[in-house]
Design a protein around this motif. Structure first.
Motif, mmCIF file in Angstrom:
data_model
loop_
_atom_site.group_PDB
_atom_site.id
_atom_site.type_symbol
_atom_site.label_atom_id
_atom_site.label_comp_id
_atom_site.label_asym_id
_atom_site.label_seq_id
_atom_site.Cartn_x
_atom_site.Cartn_y
_atom_site.Cartn_z
ATOM 1 N N ILE A 284 0.865 -1.183 0.000
ATOM 2 C CA ILE A 284 0.000 0.000 0.000
ATOM 3 C C ILE A 284 0.898 1.227 0.000
ATOM 4 O O ILE A 284 1.782 1.359 0.858
ATOM 5 N N VAL A 285 0.726 2.091 -0.958
ATOM 6 C CA VAL A 285 1.557 3.294 -1.077
ATOM 7 C C VAL A 285 0.665 4.521 -1.121
ATOM 8 O O VAL A 285 -0.297 4.586 -1.902
ATOM 9 N N LYS A 286 0.965 5.488 -0.267
ATOM 10 C CA LYS A 286 0.219 6.750 -0.242
ATOM 11 C C LYS A 286 1.200 7.906 -0.214
ATOM 12 O O LYS A 286 2.042 7.988 0.682
ATOM 13 N N GLU A 287 1.100 8.775 -1.230
ATOM 14 C CA GLU A 287 1.938 9.975 -1.320
ATOM 15 C C GLU A 287 3.426 9.649 -1.184
ATOM 16 O O GLU A 287 4.163 10.298 -0.442
ATOM 17 N N GLY A 288 3.858 8.601 -1.889
ATOM 18 C CA GLY A 288 5.277 8.251 -1.916
ATOM 19 C C GLY A 288 5.794 7.561 -0.684
ATOM 20 O O GLY A 288 7.002 7.363 -0.533
ATOM 21 N N ARG A 289 4.898 7.145 0.199
ATOM 22 C CA ARG A 289 5.302 6.462 1.433
ATOM 23 C C ARG A 289 4.512 5.170 1.563
ATOM 24 O O ARG A 289 3.325 5.116 1.252
ATOM 25 N N VAL A 290 5.184 4.105 2.020
ATOM 26 C CA VAL A 290 4.511 2.829 2.189
ATOM 27 C C VAL A 290 3.594 2.879 3.412
ATOM 28 O O VAL A 290 3.902 3.552 4.404
ATOM 29 N N GLY A 291 2.455 2.198 3.311
ATOM 30 C CA GLY A 291 1.505 2.243 4.426
ATOM 31 C C GLY A 291 1.000 0.891 4.873
ATOM 32 O O GLY A 291 0.179 0.797 5.784
ATOM 33 N N GLY A 292 1.475 -0.179 4.214
ATOM 34 C CA GLY A 292 1.019 -1.516 4.589
ATOM 35 C C GLY A 292 1.137 -2.464 3.424
ATOM 36 O O GLY A 292 1.797 -2.177 2.420
ATOM 37 N N VAL A 293 0.474 -3.629 3.544
ATOM 38 C CA VAL A 293 0.509 -4.639 2.479
ATOM 39 C C VAL A 293 -0.888 -5.160 2.189
ATOM 40 O O VAL A 293 -1.791 -5.066 3.011
ATOM 41 N N LYS A 294 -1.030 -5.718 0.976
ATOM 42 C CA LYS A 294 -2.249 -6.422 0.585
ATOM 43 C C LYS A 294 -1.884 -7.886 0.414
ATOM 44 O O LYS A 294 -0.805 -8.220 -0.077
ATOM 45 N N THR A 295 -2.794 -8.791 0.796
ATOM 46 C CA THR A 295 -2.501 -10.224 0.700
ATOM 47 C C THR A 295 -3.471 -10.926 -0.242
ATOM 48 O O THR A 295 -4.490 -10.363 -0.661
ATOM 49 N N SER A 296 -3.170 -12.189 -0.540
ATOM 50 C CA SER A 296 -4.001 -12.966 -1.463
ATOM 51 C C SER A 296 -5.380 -13.254 -0.881
ATOM 52 O O SER A 296 -6.304 -13.599 -1.618
ATOM 53 N N LEU A 297 -5.534 -13.111 0.426
ATOM 54 C CA LEU A 297 -6.842 -13.296 1.057
ATOM 55 C C LEU A 297 -7.682 -12.024 1.001
ATOM 56 O O LEU A 297 -8.787 -11.980 1.544
ATOM 57 N N GLY A 298 -7.133 -11.000 0.351
ATOM 58 C CA GLY A 298 -7.863 -9.743 0.235
ATOM 59 C C GLY A 298 -7.776 -8.869 1.473
ATOM 60 O O GLY A 298 -8.564 -7.933 1.648
ATOM 61 N N ILE A 299 -6.810 -9.143 2.331
ATOM 62 C CA ILE A 299 -6.642 -8.393 3.585
ATOM 63 C C ILE A 299 -5.650 -7.261 3.377
ATOM 64 O O ILE A 299 -4.651 -7.418 2.680
ATOM 65 N N GLU A 300 -5.929 -6.138 3.990
ATOM 66 C CA GLU A 300 -4.965 -5.030 4.038
ATOM 67 C C GLU A 300 -4.475 -4.888 5.477
ATOM 68 O O GLU A 300 -5.280 -4.775 6.404
ATOM 69 N N ILE A 301 -3.166 -4.922 5.644
ATOM 70 C CA ILE A 301 -2.571 -4.812 6.980
ATOM 71 C C ILE A 301 -1.715 -3.554 7.005
ATOM 72 O O ILE A 301 -0.848 -3.368 6.146
#
Length: 620
Positions: free
Chosen positions: A127-144
């Motif tokens: 997950i990237v917002k305004e040039g900074r990382v903010g988390g990950v997305k997984t194959s289960l459709g989860i955002e952490i």
């Protein structure tokens, strides 16, 4: 379902384990995401740690408060100090490991670290917002959500396994590849490439005839990697050596037309210094045999690793060729060797902290950066974990110089020179290797690590004691002098020249024919004085006495180079405003964004005249 994490580590290999442990032990809340909880810290290739230059890295990891040395000591089945016949700068510890115990020990360490959580899943993007990382997305459709991400994907990014004319997706034999991350990073502006590596077949040790091989036992007194009070190996398993021959080569050649390497199906470049057996036969056609190391995979398994026989030829040809090797006439194969192609990201896209230039708080470590080897991966993971934690806590970056550690050499090489083939560490890559010995990694690095909160108080006290005892012993050797009549008989027996006047033990120890063992025999007073000293302090004193002129010479070289390292280049410097720079130099500097003149001087394509121009422009 999930809290917000300080650091998410993607991948549970050697880099991921060290990154998670380091960040957590420093106080970050860490989530380790891995595709398979059962393969954390798996030794995918050779079940061994250390070796030439690699052993120095493991000792540096340990001195910094990492875990690889501790795990290795607790799970080894054989220990050898390589290059003992050469100077101490070349001595390199290596152990054969129990593959299953190694992974089990690492998992227990991580599970006993309070700040580490686990999640079994596949990360498909960040997950990237305004040039900074903010988390990950997984194959289960989860955002952490997390403040920093460390990617340690190993060979899993779009991994493709080759055995003869067959190929199938996979990050390791029996495990699926990871997709999505490469594609997303490319859309964000990253440059990617393809590399390959390989592994040999595994065989049933019960089917081998060891009487036809040369035994390779461990050292009589086993050493260890960790500076902590880990156990020393009391019993060891032998490895064995045999050789290929012309019959083996003829069988292998029958499959060259089906080899993915020779047919061009594999596009990625493989490791130059660990070639496949078919590559060795092709490149070294004048040699009628190649060495094969027969290495047990643990205490309680019959599985054997055939080191030196990496191959991606069809499995039937692998089997027929193995049967022609002395001792392998009745071999039973457990699984064939294979080659694997995978995505990597040229490391020139990183800062010295292993954070990416393009995305803030996103770190890469391990084979994703184009390296090969457990040790190279582990030290990158350690440094990425340290720096991810410090960035999240708004603390200064932790960077090691080339003169401070092999780890510093490795990262500096990757960032400034890049790599177009899997990067492996060698002693020859370090210009200050007399200073960067395996015996003094604790002296070089523990105080630095303790200052940032990773190495514990016990480590620091041990180092202080070692330094104090070393200094005291060197002074004592200078003080104690012996008479010709008392030692000349012994000197003659040791085949070294006799003395005519009273001579200090310090002066005698400088002789190549004499070690501390012989010096002790010449002075009963010294024996009593040395009794309470630590063995590593005695070894350290001997190295200092014998090589003090070389050590001093390198120290002066370091001081000279440090002056260039300290000449900072301001962030965002506009190289286009320096017209006297060469076109290539300007483009390389703009891409690499060096932080100092010293770093700029090591960038491939930046000439000495470019450095002179730059220094003049900066008013130096």
């Amino acid at each position: 379902m999930f809290p917000e994490y300080d650091v998410i580590v993607v991948g549970g290999g050697h880099a991921g384990c060290e990154a998670a442990a380091a960040a957590a032990n420093m106080g970050s809340k860490v989530l380790l995401i891995t595709m398979n909880m059962q393969t954390i810290a798996q030794m995918s290739c050779n079940p061994a740690m250390g070796g030439v230059a690699k052993g120095q890295i493991v000792r540096e990891i340990d001195a910094l408060g990492g875990q690889s040395g501790i795990v290795s000591d607790r799970t080894m089945i054989q220990f050898r100090m390589l290059n003992r016949s050469k100077g101490p700068a070349m001595w390199s510890p290596r152990c054969q490991s129990d593959r299953m115990l190694f992974a089990q020990e690492w998992r227990q360490i991580l599970e006993s670290t309070p700040n580490v959580d686990f999640w079994q899943d596949t990360v498909t993007g960040v997950i990237v917002k305004e040039g900074r990382v903010g988390g990950v997305k997984t194959s289960l459709g989860i955002e952490i959500i997390a403040k920093a991400i460390v990617l340690t994907n190993g060979t899993f990014l779009n991994g493709l396994i080759h055995i003869g004319e067959k190929n199938f997706g996979g990050g390791r034999s029996g495990e699926r590849a990871a997709t999505g991350i490469t594609e997303q990073l490319i859309t964000l502006g990253f440059e990617s490439g393809r590399m390959k590596t390989g592994t040999p077949p595994r065989v049933d040790g019960r089917s081998l005839d060891y009487t036809r091989m040369e035994e390779q036992p461990g050292d009589e007194e086993a050493g260890k990697f960790s500076y902590k009070n880990t156990p020393r190996l009391e019993k060891q398993r032998s490895c064995w050596i045999t050789y290929t021959n012309e019959k083996v080569h003829e069988v292998l050649k029958t499959g060259f037309d089906k080899s993915p390497m020779f047919s061009g199906r594999i596009k990625g470049l493989g490791p130059r210094y660990c070639p496949s057996v078919e590559d060795k036969i092709n490149r070294f056609a004048d040699k009628d045999r190649h060495q094969i190391f027969v290495e047990p995979e643990g205490w309680n398994t019959v599985e054997v690793y055939v080191n030196g026989f990496s191959t991606s030829l069809p499995e039937d040809i692998q089997y027929r060729a193995l049967k022609e090797i002395p001792g392998f006439e009745n071999v039973r194969m457990f699984r064939p060797g294979y080659a694997i192609e995978y995505d990597y990201f040229p490391p020139t896209q990183l800062k010295l902290t292993l954070e990416t230039h393009l995305i803030e708080n996103l770190y890469f470590a391990g084979q994703i950066n184009g390296t090969t080897g457990y040790e190279e991966a582990a030290c990158q993971g350690l440094m990425a974990g340290i720096n991810a934690h410090r960035k999240v806590k708004e603390e200064n970056a932790f960077v090691l110089k080339r003169s401070e550690a092999y780890i510093g050499v490795l990262i500096d090489d990757l960032i400034n020179k890049g790599t177009e083939e899997p990067y492996r560490m060698f002693t020859s890559r370090a210009e200050y290797r007399t200073l960067l010995r395996q015996d003094n990694a604790d002296i070089r690095l523990t105080e630095k690590s303790h200052a940032i909160g990773l190495a514990d108080d016990e480590r620091l006290e041990n180092v202080k004691r070692k330094i104090s005892q070393t200094d005291e012993l060197v002074q004592e050797l200078m003080k104690i002098k012996v008479n010709p009549e008392d030692v000349n008989t012994q000197l003659e027996a040791y085949h070294t020249s006799l003395i005519r006047d009273r001579t200090s033990l310090w002066q005698l120890l400088k002789r190549p024919q004499l070690s501390m063992r012989e010096i002790r025999e010449m002075s009963p007073a010294l024996v009593n004085w040395m009794d309470p000293l630590q063995e590593d302090a005695i070894e350290q004193a001997e190295v200092h006495v014998k090589y003090d002129s070389y050590i001093e010479k390198e120290r002066l070289m370091v001081e000279k180079m440090t002056r260039m390292e300290d000449l900072a280049i301001i962030s965002g410097f506009n190289y286009d405003k320096v017209p006297a720079l060469s076109f290539e130099g300007r483009e390389k500097l703009k891409k690499a964004k060096p932080q100092t003149i010293g770093q700029a001087s090591r960038i491939s394509g930046v000439s000495p005249s470019d450095i002179s121009v730059l220094m003049i422009h900066l008013g130096r």
